[in-house]
Write an enzyme that holds these catalytic residues in place. Structure first.
Site, short mmCIF file in Angstrom:
data_model
loop_
_atom_site.label_atom_id
_atom_site.label_comp_id
_atom_site.label_asym_id
_atom_site.label_seq_id
_atom_site.Cartn_x
_atom_site.Cartn_y
_atom_site.Cartn_z
N GLY A 124 0.63 -1.33 -0.09
CA GLY A 124 -0.03 -0.17 0.23
C GLY A 124 1.12 1.42 0.17
O GLY A 124 2.20 1.00 0.63
N GLY A 127 2.17 5.07 1.44
CA GLY A 127 1.25 5.71 2.71
C GLY A 127 2.69 5.65 3.17
O GLY A 127 2.83 6.07 4.88
N HIS A 128 3.71 5.13 2.98
CA HIS A 128 4.40 4.60 4.04
C HIS A 128 6.37 5.06 3.55
O HIS A 128 6.99 5.05 3.39
CB HIS A 128 4.93 3.03 3.88
CG HIS A 128 3.34 2.05 3.99
ND1 HIS A 128 2.97 2.89 4.92
CD2 HIS A 128 2.90 0.88 3.37
CE1 HIS A 128 1.95 1.82 5.35
NE2 HIS A 128 1.59 0.73 4.20
N LYS A 162 5.58 -8.01 2.39
CA LYS A 162 5.60 -7.80 3.81
C LYS A 162 4.46 -8.34 3.87
O LYS A 162 3.32 -9.02 3.64
CB LYS A 162 4.64 -6.51 4.30
CG LYS A 162 5.77 -5.03 3.57
CD LYS A 162 5.81 -3.77 4.55
CE LYS A 162 4.78 -3.19 3.95
NZ LYS A 162 4.50 -3.31 2.28
N ASP A 217 -1.03 -8.83 0.77
CA ASP A 217 0.53 -8.25 0.24
C ASP A 217 0.35 -10.13 -0.46
O ASP A 217 0.63 -9.91 -2.03
CB ASP A 217 0.69 -7.22 1.09
CG ASP A 217 1.18 -5.93 0.85
OD1 ASP A 217 -0.19 -5.88 0.95
OD2 ASP A 217 2.06 -6.03 0.83
N HIS A 224 -0.22 0.42 8.69
CA HIS A 224 -1.42 1.19 8.22
C HIS A 224 -2.28 1.07 8.87
O HIS A 224 -3.82 1.33 8.59
CB HIS A 224 -1.81 -0.40 7.78
CG HIS A 224 -0.69 -1.10 6.55
ND1 HIS A 224 0.45 -1.59 7.23
CD2 HIS A 224 -0.77 -0.88 5.48
CE1 HIS A 224 0.57 -2.81 5.73
NE2 HIS A 224 -0.13 -1.50 4.49
#
Ligand SMILES: Nc1ncnc2c1ncn2[C@@H]1O[C@H](COP(=O)(O)OP(=O)(O)O)[C@@H](O)[C@H]1O
Ligand SMILES: Nc1ncnc2c1ncn2[C@@H]1O[C@H](COP(=O)(O)OP(=O)(O)O)[C@@H](O)[C@H]1O
Ligand SMILES: [Mg+2]
Ligand SMILES: [Mg+2]
Ligand SMILES: [Mg+2]
Ligand SMILES: [Mg+2]
Lengths: 202, 331, 331, 202
Positions: free
Chosen positions: C53, C55-56, C104, C109, C218
């Protein structure tokens, strides 16, 4: 005039009012004036001792302020007190007249360094009228002169509210600096409150 | 106030302890409160010193190292360092060729650096101060404190650092820092305020639908409060203000899209895309860039855009190797 | 919700546009949504692909480049990428020597990478997945989804990337990534929640005096909500949990004090100082470290501590040159 | 059975309820289930056309979900629909019995991929009882069977509230996952609501 008692009392008043000063600085500055001056004056009070000559007391307080405060107020207050101390010289007793000269020297030091005029919305707006009022009342003795200086400082600080800042951080706000009291002017009132209280009780 | 700290009064010292432990290439003096390159002083090298309030990390401590600063003096959070500190940094890096002080234009910084310079002269160290005042959000005038020093500080420290590293003379190192300042402008925007640990609450209150245009980096409010805008509109406001003050058309530019601390990198890249498009539409070409958090305001959300009109020489100095915790390439 | 964005649905794409404009060393395919090294594919080199995702940031796109990833596939914010994307990245970097997927350990995922691997095998590309599951905050069990993959991902990508760069074979590159994962543990703490743009409000509510221990990356709540603590106490909670699971005494370790996005660097350095002291007191020596924002959770305030028990070979691979937007040294 | 109408209606229901699904996912997951499934089903509805054979409709919807959704729900829902479509084969008409077999295949696909058992607090907790109820009622015709499946899905989803999650993101919360409904089970109810509505009106 017991300059040691004056400085200790100033440190106490700043400590007690640090939050208010910081709040004033949050509105038109960066929110640190109270903690700056408190840090500086704590260190100054610690560096002082009652047996120093009056001029030396102010010089030491000033030097400590320069070394420990930071920000704009460190050099400005530091210079003010150093200049005042210098003006007192080695005298072991300080009367109303000598103190008047010292206060005048302090104001000159602040203006030389910071280039602020009255009306720029800085500590000068409290300091300048206070010094003038002190000088005008010096003939009535220390306590009365100090009382007059305090009144003038208070009025001067109050009068910064409607001003638009031209110096210091508040100047970045332009017209939005209007409507708030200058934090440095507010702390200058405390300097004269401490003076008035000390002079009254001596 | 929720912060990852121990005692409010020790935040700067604790951060310096961490820098000391994390970076063997730095000498951190907790007593004097200075961060110095471990190979300083180097005989014959012009020293480069900067400093200012803490809370702008990685500026300045994170820019100490090969090809950039020789020393930094971090003040309390958002509070200029004191002259003693600046003097200690200056003597620590003095190799006999003089020391340049990079000073952001704030009354406190200017006064404290000025006092330190006088003390250094007493010790026979020649000091040349360079004042950075790139923030177009502030109206310039000789009757006021003038413009604030913000993002261009990174440009000046990198480029002057490269020249000093390659053996540049005192006047030249100071000169190129001044040149960078003159060719650079910045404009910042806040989506949220930040909280100075000692104050314990946000410096200003912003509504859920408000942003501040023209903020500084010290948590001070900006020049105008407006309704929430899109990234494209925010970038347009910033670049228009810069372009109005220093026309960009026809220039090759170095651009920094700098996060104020609390804005995700993802959003900064989105803003960079908007900036690239804006500049291309106004006849400017981005030839170098930084996207990330370089001059922060604690955890403030928002961004600052800085632009420097490059010359071939400035580009070459920008590209020179640098090895600091906050900026590194070429080695 | 106040974010520096244009349309909520375009945040990932806009960030990718910015990456494309900012980094000439990367090939960004907005259609396929992959970020690829511009020199890929290189014949005979094992490809290294990761994704997850968005946002990291800088994970994963910011770690594409020399000595680290060959490609990254960013999903929507906090949402695993889709198989098509992963397949596109895999084919783009396949140089005939096989491709390692760093995954991850999240159901989404794992499933999407698994489907992509099947599709890649159909195109005769050998894929070896390595699942990262380093988060000690989650109780491990074969009956559950197992531990989350968090900070150790950076370690695995850097170290496996170095081996792949130096010509390591498929099994060896996958093997060293697995070894790093086995020797690494992480534990995260949140001081605030974060806001997914599409959701528009914070993922969870935390009181002014509360923090979450054992958070993921998350925006999911952690394993325990406790009262506000000092940095020293938070670091103790994190390192104790790690040490209990993987005794550290006697080890040389690589430590990452990772910001979750909204915590100032100053505070992270303070936490690093506390971590260094804690580890020294428990018989471990930090020989390598990262302090900063490497695996974030949008603008969440807080930190995650990751520890890897090094071996001389892992240290050597860690030290090897790397040149990516998010991590760079040695060139 | 009009599988095209079913899928279009499912997409509509997901869109209308996306915020609620995301809120459920915020409580015990990462706050994206609604937007994930909405993004996927929008794309699926666009990829479909009414003239495709019923099995092909489900396969296309499934493939599109896999390609566009991401997260855990993309592969799981995608596989469910693809398997269901595959089970229907090329048939141009779908009766109650054929649909039962397709639903069973969907459940098997989800469990094969995700390894979740009933009671793990996932979509399986709604899907499994729904399929069983459908099969039990299949003799009464499509509309009745679909209605029974919806009832069972609703009960199954409701029954996830007191469970502790053992699969998916919610499992990271351990005991703190108790007391919240599983978002995937909640969206599975919408799948069966769409089915029941479509079956009732055909
Ligand atoms: N040029 C100047 N001359 C006189 N006083 C000044 C000047 N600039 C700032 N000040 C005073 O300093 C005060 C702010 O002090 P402080 O908050 O401690 O420092 P800083 O502005 O660096 O944060 C102002 O309120 C003002 O009274
Ligand atoms: N192993 C699994 N088997 C079946 N369903 C699962 C599994 N893991 C997760 N799910 C379902 O997926 C839902 C979450 O979907 P979504 O939020 O879209 O993906 P993500 O968890 O990747 O963010 C959960 O509510 C649960 O019903
Ligand atoms: Mg201030
Ligand atoms: Mg200040
Ligand atoms: Mg997700
Ligand atoms: Mg989710």
């Amino acid at each position: 005039m017991d300059t040691y008692a004056w400085m200790v009392r100033f440190a106490e008043l700043v400590s007690a009012d640090a939050e208010r000063l910081t709040r004033l600085d949050s509105a038109i500055g960066d929110g640190d004036h109270g903690s700056n001056l408190d840090r500086g004056m704590r260190a100054a009070a610690e560096a002082l001792s009652a047996d120093l000559p009056p001029g030396k007391v102010l010089m030491t307080a000033g030097r400590t302020l320069v070394s420990k405060t930071g920000g704009a107020s460190g050099p400005l207050y530091g210079t003010a007190l150093r200049r005042a101390g210098k003006a007192l010289g080695d005298a072991s007793e300080v009367g109303a007249v000598e103190l008047g000269a010292a206060l005048r020297a302090a104001l000159e030091g602040v203006q030389e360094l910071g280039k602020a005029e009255e009306g720029d919305k800085t500590m000068v707006d409290a300091l300048a009228p206070a010094v003038t009022a002190y000088e005008a009342a010096a003939g009535e003795g220390l306590a009365a002169a100090a009382r007059a200086a305090l009144d003038a400082a208070e009025k001067g600080a109050e009068a910064t509210v409607p001003l638009q800042a031209r110096k210091g951080r508040a100047s970045y706000l332009g017209p939005r600096s209007v409507g708030h009291q200058d934090p440095g002017a507010a702390s200058t009132v405390l300097l004269f409150r401490a003076l008035a209280e000390t002079a009254a009780s001596s | 106030m929720k912060k990852l700290i121990d005692a409010v009064d020790d935040v700067v010292l604790d951060a310096m302890r961490g820098m000391a432990a994390a970076h063997p290439s730095l000498r951190v003096d907790l007593e004097q409160r200075v961060i110095v390159r471990s190979d300083a002083p180097r005989t014959g090298k012009v020293g480069l010193v900067s400093g200012g309030g803490s809370g702008h990390e990685p500026l300045h401590g994170g820019f100490v190292g090969y090809g950039m600063l020789d020393a930094a003096c971090p003040g309390e959070v958002f509070t200029s360092p004191v002259p003693d500190q600046i003097l200690a940094a200056t003597t620590a890096v003095s190799g006999g060729a003089g020391v340049v002080h990079i000073v952001k234009n704030y009354t406190g910084d200017v006064l404290n650096f000025q006092m330190a310079a006088e003390l250094a002269e007493d010790e026979d160290i020649e000091v040349v101060p360079v004042v950075i005042d790139d923030d177009v959000a502030v109206q310039d005038s000789t009757f006021t404190a003038g413009r604030r020093g913000t993002g261009a500080t990174v440009f000046a420290e990198k480029i002057a650092g490269a020249l000093a590293e390659s053996g540049g003379a005192l006047a030249d190192v100071a000169g190129v820092a001044k040149e960078v300042n003159e060719r650079s402008r910045s404009f910042g925007v806040a989506l949220t305020a930040c909280t100075v640990p000692a104050a314990g609450r946000p410096t200003f209150d912003l509504g859920e639908d408000e942003i501040e245009l023209g903020i500084g980096i010290h948590g001070e409010p900006g020049r105008e409060r407006v309704g929430l805008r899109t990234a494209i509109e925010i970038v347009d406001a910033a670049l228009s203000a810069i372009d109005e003050d220093m026309p960009l058309s026809g220039s090759e530019v170095l651009v920094m899209v700098n996060g104020m601390g609390g804005t995700p990198l993802m959003e900064l890249y989105g803003a960079y895309a908007a900036a690239e498009k804006w500049l291309a539409g106004h006849g400017a070409t981005i030839s170098r860039r930084l996207v990330g958090n370089y001059v922060t305001s604690l955890e403030m959300a928002g961004c600052m855009i800085s632009v420097c009109r490059l010359t071939p020489r400035l580009t070459e100095l920008w590209d020179a190797p640098v090895e600091t915790p906050g900026l590194r390439w070429g080695r």
